[in-house]
Enzyme design. Structure first.
Site, mmCIF file in Angstrom:
data_model
loop_
_atom_site.group_PDB
_atom_site.id
_atom_site.type_symbol
_atom_site.label_atom_id
_atom_site.label_comp_id
_atom_site.label_asym_id
_atom_site.label_seq_id
_atom_site.Cartn_x
_atom_site.Cartn_y
_atom_site.Cartn_z
ATOM 1 N N GLU A 163 -155.942 -18.477 13.422
ATOM 2 C CA GLU A 163 -155.737 -17.033 13.545
ATOM 3 C C GLU A 163 -154.358 -16.736 14.131
ATOM 4 O O GLU A 163 -153.609 -15.884 13.633
ATOM 5 C CB GLU A 163 -156.810 -16.408 14.466
ATOM 6 C CG GLU A 163 -158.221 -16.422 13.906
ATOM 7 C CD GLU A 163 -158.970 -17.706 14.208
ATOM 8 O OE1 GLU A 163 -158.332 -18.735 14.541
ATOM 9 O OE2 GLU A 163 -160.206 -17.698 14.083
ATOM 10 N N LYS B 5 -164.845 -23.880 12.184
ATOM 11 C CA LYS B 5 -163.421 -23.965 11.827
ATOM 12 C C LYS B 5 -163.231 -24.920 10.657
ATOM 13 O O LYS B 5 -162.491 -24.632 9.716
ATOM 14 C CB LYS B 5 -162.607 -24.504 13.010
ATOM 15 C CG LYS B 5 -162.459 -23.579 14.178
ATOM 16 C CD LYS B 5 -161.494 -24.212 15.194
ATOM 17 C CE LYS B 5 -161.540 -23.506 16.530
ATOM 18 N NZ LYS B 5 -160.764 -24.162 17.572
ATOM 19 N N GLY C 275 -158.609 -22.956 28.087
ATOM 20 C CA GLY C 275 -158.199 -21.672 27.509
ATOM 21 C C GLY C 275 -158.800 -20.483 28.240
ATOM 22 O O GLY C 275 -158.107 -19.513 28.572
ATOM 23 N N ARG C 276 -160.089 -20.535 28.507
ATOM 24 C CA ARG C 276 -160.762 -19.387 29.127
ATOM 25 C C ARG C 276 -160.524 -19.314 30.634
ATOM 26 O O ARG C 276 -161.049 -18.429 31.303
ATOM 27 C CB ARG C 276 -162.252 -19.420 28.802
ATOM 28 C CG ARG C 276 -162.950 -20.726 29.150
ATOM 29 C CD ARG C 276 -164.309 -20.833 28.475
ATOM 30 N NE ARG C 276 -164.970 -22.112 28.714
ATOM 31 C CZ ARG C 276 -164.790 -23.191 27.973
ATOM 32 N NH1 ARG C 276 -163.960 -23.163 26.944
ATOM 33 N NH2 ARG C 276 -165.447 -24.307 28.238
ATOM 34 N N LYS D 155 -152.661 -22.401 23.396
ATOM 35 C CA LYS D 155 -152.615 -23.683 24.111
ATOM 36 C C LYS D 155 -152.258 -24.815 23.142
ATOM 37 O O LYS D 155 -151.367 -25.606 23.393
ATOM 38 C CB LYS D 155 -153.968 -23.926 24.783
ATOM 39 C CG LYS D 155 -154.038 -25.218 25.552
ATOM 40 C CD LYS D 155 -155.347 -25.340 26.315
ATOM 41 C CE LYS D 155 -155.491 -26.743 26.863
ATOM 42 N NZ LYS D 155 -156.718 -26.947 27.624
ATOM 43 N N GLU E 256 -168.831 -19.635 26.464
ATOM 44 C CA GLU E 256 -168.166 -20.831 25.951
ATOM 45 C C GLU E 256 -168.289 -21.958 26.985
ATOM 46 O O GLU E 256 -168.335 -23.135 26.634
ATOM 47 C CB GLU E 256 -166.683 -20.536 25.631
ATOM 48 C CG GLU E 256 -166.103 -21.506 24.615
ATOM 49 C CD GLU E 256 -164.710 -21.128 24.112
ATOM 50 O OE1 GLU E 256 -163.745 -21.253 24.877
ATOM 51 O OE2 GLU E 256 -164.583 -20.727 22.934
ATOM 52 N N HIS F 48 -175.992 6.196 28.952
ATOM 53 C CA HIS F 48 -176.406 7.105 27.872
ATOM 54 C C HIS F 48 -176.575 6.350 26.568
ATOM 55 O O HIS F 48 -176.532 6.939 25.491
ATOM 56 C CB HIS F 48 -175.386 8.232 27.734
ATOM 57 C CG HIS F 48 -175.318 9.047 28.977
ATOM 58 N ND1 HIS F 48 -176.134 10.128 29.208
ATOM 59 C CD2 HIS F 48 -174.580 8.893 30.100
ATOM 60 C CE1 HIS F 48 -175.884 10.627 30.416
ATOM 61 N NE2 HIS F 48 -174.949 9.884 30.969
HETATM 62 O O1 F6P Z 1 -161.997 -21.697 19.325
HETATM 63 C C1 F6P Z 1 -162.161 -21.684 20.696
HETATM 64 C C2 F6P Z 1 -160.869 -21.907 21.419
HETATM 65 O O2 F6P Z 1 -160.531 -23.245 21.421
HETATM 66 C C3 F6P Z 1 -160.936 -21.359 22.830
HETATM 67 O O3 F6P Z 1 -161.493 -22.239 23.713
HETATM 68 C C4 F6P Z 1 -159.516 -21.028 23.100
HETATM 69 O O4 F6P Z 1 -159.385 -20.158 24.176
HETATM 70 C C5 F6P Z 1 -159.135 -20.410 21.773
HETATM 71 O O5 F6P Z 1 -159.808 -21.190 20.816
HETATM 72 C C6 F6P Z 1 -157.677 -20.349 21.490
HETATM 73 O O6 F6P Z 1 -157.074 -21.592 21.491
HETATM 74 P P1 F6P Z 1 -155.511 -21.760 21.559
HETATM 75 O O7 F6P Z 1 -155.042 -21.163 22.848
HETATM 76 O O8 F6P Z 1 -155.265 -23.233 21.491
HETATM 77 O O9 F6P Z 1 -154.918 -21.039 20.381
#
Ligand code: F6P
Length: 551
Positions: free
Chosen positions: A220, A512, A275-276, A214, A361, A392
């Site tokens: 990452e 972060k 995002g979620r 987003k 979240e 199990h």
């Molecule tokens: O670190 C949490 C977050 O902001 C989530 O809410 C989001 O889904 C994820 O990181 C990834 O964010 P982006 O889509 O901006 O890379």
């Protein structure tokens, strides 16, 4: 539309319905499901709701008619109806980010209208969907070729959090409907192993990366995307290859361009999609590539059917409202710390992981919309595994441990892979578990079966463990849409009761920031000044000493 103006509301614990529930809880907390069922032969049918293709049996919950009436009263006192209207009309209910919350617009039919800040968002949503569909058709038909003219056979989604969990979950859930001659993989972790393992047997000439973020600033994802570019160019050589092998999904066109992805190859969405809550936006590009545009639209129709049900049904018969209110009941009155979800459907194996972000979240918050302490417990810890594997492993604790764990069981009447007696066995186990959890086995019953007195306590099942059972005919793209929207709106319902912002995520920021500060301390040539606490300093020193060795 601007933020909803709000006077500081009555604190939750002072609301009449909350107080009435507290009193009521004292009366019913020792009531046993055995007695509730014995006193009411029709309970199982009565405390169930069937709507839009889902059947929810909530009769195995520790509730009476009075409990449900009080929970609905609580929803009314907390203004759930008004908050639903506010969300669906584009009010800026995400108050800390001053954003509308409009994932429901992503699945509105093409002829709907929803004006936000003076613009109808539906045509924009439909335009992106149409572009996605055209792109997917090209790739799936082989018309879209890689730089060297080869057909795309591998798709790798690079993203994390909402830009990963929804796509992975949906791909796994709908694998039955997916292109079996294509490989779909998902890279999220900044751990290089994730990228290395996802690409080791693939040919860059046949591989398409979807960089899904987003913000397009997530550490990452950007790290993995850069590694992906290097990996691709090592074989393809030419930087012009990027435009045939990289597409982006983002709200941030500038950063996408900076990375070097052609804006023509970017699929956008909007800041009003969290995002979620984004798996049905362009974030679902990998899903659409896998299952095709028609199936994707069927999934959106499922989402929309649940949206309409949530928006227009009285809370007494409203699936997400009921599930949300029951979640509050156990979390705040019974003091349950966790909630479990068990899909008896192998294809839903990533559903619990997806729900973890959606629920935790969203509702892991400690202050109200006005910034005051909530004063009661908020979001429970969600966890789960597909049935029957959990039986199990950890079900022992649910049956005989000392904690109360409300569980959702999800099952389908038809298997997508009919195989001998497998499906009957699977569903028999689902039903048996909810029965055992509710009714248990008394000491008298255990003793009557000839168990030695010494073992009777060990073999006794207290029961009275609450469960919801959700049943649908078959897992389809439409059913998946229904299910996800059900949980989205259940989370919303809980957030409204707690009066928290279910749509921000400030709690992820601190880690972060600190990680960014620590990176140079790990890599600099000179020993860094010990600026942290003694534990963090020692860990950094140890890592610096040992990081050079490699296998
Ligand atoms: O670190 C949490 C977050 O902001 C989530 O809410 C989001 O889904 C994820 O990181 C990834 O964010 P982006 O889509 O901006 O890379």
């Amino acid at each position: 539309m601007s933020a909803v103006p709000r006077a500081a509301p009555t604190p939750l614990a002072e609301r009449p319905a909350w107080r009435a529930l507290l009193e009521h809880y004292q009366k019913i907390r020792t009531l046993h499901l055995r007695d509730l069922f014995a006193a009411d032969a029709g309970r199982g049918e009565r405390l169930s709701v069937e709507a839009v293709g889902l059947y929810l049996d909530y009769s195995k919950n520790r509730v009476t008619d009075e409990t449900m009436a009080l929970l609905v009263r609580l929803a009314n006192e907390c203004g759930l109806a008004e908050r639903i209207t506010a969300m669906f009309s584009g009010a800026k209910i995400n108050v800390t980010e001053e954003r509308a919350v409009l994932h429901v617009a992503l699945r509105m039919p093409a002829d709907a209208r929803l004006v936000v800040d003076g613009a109808d968002v539906v045509p924009e949503v439909q335009a992106v969907l149409a572009r996605m569909a055209a792109f997917c058709d090209e790739v799936r038909s082989g018309a879209w070729r890689g730089h060297t003219g080869r057909v795309i056979r591998n798709v790798i989604n690079v993203g994390i959090g909402g830009s990963d969990l929804g796509p992975v979950m949906a791909y796994e859930a709908l694998r039955h409907y997916s292109r079996r001659d294509m490989i779909f993989r998902f890279v999220s972790n900044v751990d290089g192993t994730d990228f290395a393992e996802a690409t080791r047997d693939l040919d860059p000439e046949e591989t398409l990366f979807i960089v899904c973020s987003k913000t397009f600033t997530t550490l990452e994802t950007l790290t993995n995307a850069h590694s992906a570019r290097e990996w691709a160019l090592r074989k393809l050589g030419d930087a012009r290859a990027i435009r045939r092998h990289f597409v982006a999904v983002s709200t941030n066109a500038d950063e996408v361009a900076k990375f070097g992805i052609d804006p023509q190859n970017m699929f956008g969405f909007w800041d009003w999609v969290g995002g979620r809550y984004s798996m049905d936006s362009a974030v679902g590009l990998s899903t659409m590539l896998a299952i095709g545009p028609e199936n994707f639209r069927a999934m959106l129709a499922g989402f929309h059917a649940m949206d309409e049900h949530f928006r227009s049904t009285s809370f007494e018969r409203n699936l997400p409202a009921l599930m949300g209110l029951l979640a509050v009941w156990y979390n705040d009155f019974f003091g349950a710390q966790t909630a479990a979800v068990f899909p008896y459907e192998q294809y839903l194996k990533r559903f619990p992981a997806y729900l973890q972000q959606l629920t935790m979240e969203s509702n892991g918050k400690h202050v109200t919309l006005e910034g005051a302490p909530v004063g009661v417990n908020t979001g429970p810890i969600y966890w789960g595994e597909p049935g029957t594997n959990g039986q199990h492993s950890f079900y022992q604790l649910i049956h005989q441990g000392t904690r109360l764990i409300p569980c959702d069981f999800i099952g389908f009447c038809q298997s997508l892979n009919p195989l001998g007696q497998h499906h009957d066995l699977l569903l028999a186990n689902l039903f048996a578990q909810t029965e055992a959890l509710a009714f248990g086995k008394t000491a008298a019953e255990v003793a009557a079966a000839g168990t030695s007195a010494r073992l009777v306590p060990h073999r006794t099942f207290e029961g009275n463990r609450p469960t919801n059972t959700l049943i649908a005919e078959r897992l389809t793209p439409h059913t998946l849409g229904l299910l996800v929207a059900l949980y989205e709106h259940s989370v919303f319902t809980q957030g409204v009761i707690w009066n928290i912002d279910s749509f921000d995520q400030w709690g992820v920021e601190l880690g972060k920031v600190l990680a960014n500060r620590i990176v140079p301390e790990l890599t600099s040539a000179a020993d860094p000044k010990p600026v942290h606490d003694s534990s963090t300093n020692a860990l950094i020193r140890r890592y610096r000493r040992l990081r050079r060795g490699s296998p």
